[in-house]
Write a protein that holds these residues in place. Structure first.
Motif: not given
Length: 546
Positions: A282, A284-285, A288, A296, A298, A312, A329, A338
């Protein structure tokens, strides 16, 4: 009044049941007292033994600085201290569920059959929501019991104790299967005492771990900056996700940069990230974070049966002044601990340092490219004004000689010289515009490979061939596609060489948009065309649009 006393004479037989009537009661009381003293002494010995076990457990737990080793020592010491069959320590994550589960007592086969570790539901969740000691004779009869998963061993007695660090609950100590049938209040007191020591040891281990973590991140930032400025061969951006993965103790890392159309395009990856995982991720993070510039964490998704499920993930921006150039990332697979907010802050700092180093490296590279480009233009202008014009003049002079002498042999030789001059002019122009101005880049360009193939083939074929390049000549062509283009050129020249009356060939290579076209024409206007699309993969697009 007279009294008569009966006395035993010397001749009377002895009596076997003769006893002192006043001796029975004191002796019984003495025996009872001695028994109580012995029992008390035995209790004292047992208590002393358990206290020695507690002191030994304290010493063992406090002897380590590695957090994982401390957690394992705590579980093992608790199991021995209260004589439990199973013991575990659940670490509570930022989202109120068990983020890590260290356990002893179960063999590896049982753990593998059970599958996923607990997340803190049922009895285990009691201490998460209400962190006070819990002691049960049979945990299966408690209203909060959620049952056991398949292949899980039966458990009855239960003792749970929270572990606090500076007033905050770090996790819980779980003990089941008392060797004495059920846990006593003394067992609970010992477990509480061990939990207090465990909290101090865990806090020390975490402080040491954070210090080591800061050192790793600073080392990674310095190394990335040094390597980016070293101008070494290869792909310099590959080192950014690799360094981030190692410093964050992650399973994979992704570096994505924003394109001119404001889309995230993957530039480099590191770790165990497969194409299947990338396709199912995904994004989307990341989108954003690229839009807002705010890092962030996730949280891992709901449990799934995928063998290599992503857990995580941290996404941080790559800032360049008041804009964001991309995202970095790092992620861990499911089943691992996590990431924390501290991990996110470390990665954000590293991303900021890496972004500055990348921008400085890009500016340095642009300066070098501009300098080489200026030299390239100067050399091209000088060649055009001096060398190429003179070659043109020679070629025109030779063409004028053709009118003066009609001898076939003479005209054939002169035409051959003219063709050689035309080919030389074409090669000079192509070589001028084929200069690779990228610093540290030593691979052969597409134009160079095509010219080499043409020269090799025409030398054996016996007829000249001219090559013309058009379009976006500076565009990067993937190596596999360049090999296909060269193969198409060789096939076309081979086909033309099969014509017995072929005297020359003309080759055109056009790079326009996402299409590359190769057209080969012989002297009789017979032509062959080959084309292919230039791939533009690597874009991070939302799920469902792949």
């Amino acid at each position: 009044m007279s009294h008569t006393f009966a006395t035993a004479g010397a001749d009377d037989p002895p009596r076997d049941d003769f006893r002192l009537p006043f001796a029975d009661l004191p002796r019984l009381e003495l025996e009872k007292l001695l028994g109580e003293v012995s029992a008390r002494a035995q209790d004292v010995l047992v208590t002393q033994g358990r206290l020695r076990h507690l002191l030994h457990a304290h010493a063992v737990v406090a002897s380590e600085l590695s957090l994982q080793a401390v957690l394992q020592h705590i579980v093992t010491a608790a199991q021995d201290l209260v004589e439990a069959r199973y013991a575990a320590l659940g670490v509570i994550g930022d989202h109120g569920v068990l983020d890590e589960f260290v356990h002893v007592g179960m063999d590896g086969n049982a753990v593998e059959r059970i599958g996923e570790l607990p997340h803190g539901h049922g009895i285990l969740g009691l201490l998460v929501t209400d962190p006070v000691p819990v002691r049960l004779a049979d945990l299966t009869t408690h209203p909060a019991a959620a049952g056991f998963p398949p292949h899980h061993p039966d458990m009855d007695s239960f003792l749970g104790v929270p572990i606090r660090i500076r007033g905050r609950v770090f996790g819980n100590l779980y003990l089941t299967g008392s060797a004495n049938g059920q846990f006593s209040s003394e067992d609970e007191q010992l477990a509480v005492a061990l939990a207090a020591t465990a909290g101090v040891a865990i806090d020390n281990a975490r402080l040491y771990q954070e210090s080591e973590q800061r050192h790793r991140w600073l080392t990674a930032s310095a190394e990335v900056t040094r390597l980016l400025f070293a101008q070494q061969d290869g792909h310099p951006l590959d080192m950014v996700p690799k360094a981030a993965q190692q410093a964050a103790d992650a399973d994979f890392a992704i570096l994505a940069l924003l394109t001119t159309s404001a889309q995230l395009k993957i530039q480099a990856t590191s770790g165990v990230l497969t194409d299947q995982m990338l396709a199912g991720m995904d994004t989307s993070a990341a989108e954003q974070v690229a839009c807002t510039g705010v890092p962030t964490v996730v949280a891992p998704p709901a449990p799934a049966d995928a063998p290599a499920r992503i857990g995580s993930v941290i996404v941080v921006p790559l800032p360049a002044g008041d804009r964001t150039t991309g995202t970095l990332s790092v992620g861990r697979l499911s089943g691992r601990r996590s990431f924390t907010d501290s991990d996110m802050h470390h990665l954000a700092d590293f991303g900021g340092h890496a972004a500055v180093a990348m921008e400085l490296d890009r500016a340095h590279s642009d300066q070098q490219i501009q300098r080489i480009s200026d030299d390239h233009d100067r050399i091209g202008l000088a060649l055009n004004n001096h060398v190429i014009q003179r070659l043109f003049a020679v070629s025109l002079g030779l063409q004028g000689l053709l009118a003066a002498n009609k001898t076939p042999t003479f005209q054939s030789r002169v035409n051959g010289y003219i063709d050689v001059l035309d080919t030389t002019i074409s090669h000079i122009r192509t070589d001028v515009y084929d200069v690779d101005v990228t610093p540290g880049h030593h691979t052969r360009s597409l134009q160079n490979q095509v010219l080499t193939a043409v020269d090799d083939h025409t030398t054996s074929a016996g007829f000249p061939a001219t090559v013309t390049f058009k379009g976006q000549l500076g565009r990067a062509i993937p190596g596999t596609l360049a090999d296909d283009v060269v193969a198409a050129v060789r096939d076309a020249l081979t086909t033309i060489a099969g014509h017995t009356d072929t005297t020359r060939a003309e080759l055109r290579v056009d790079i326009a948009g996402d299409l590359i076209t190769v057209e080969c024409v012989d002297g009789h206007t017979q032509s062959s065309t080959w084309s292919a699309r230039i791939p533009s993969d690597g874009l991070l697009v939302p799920r469902g649009e792949r």
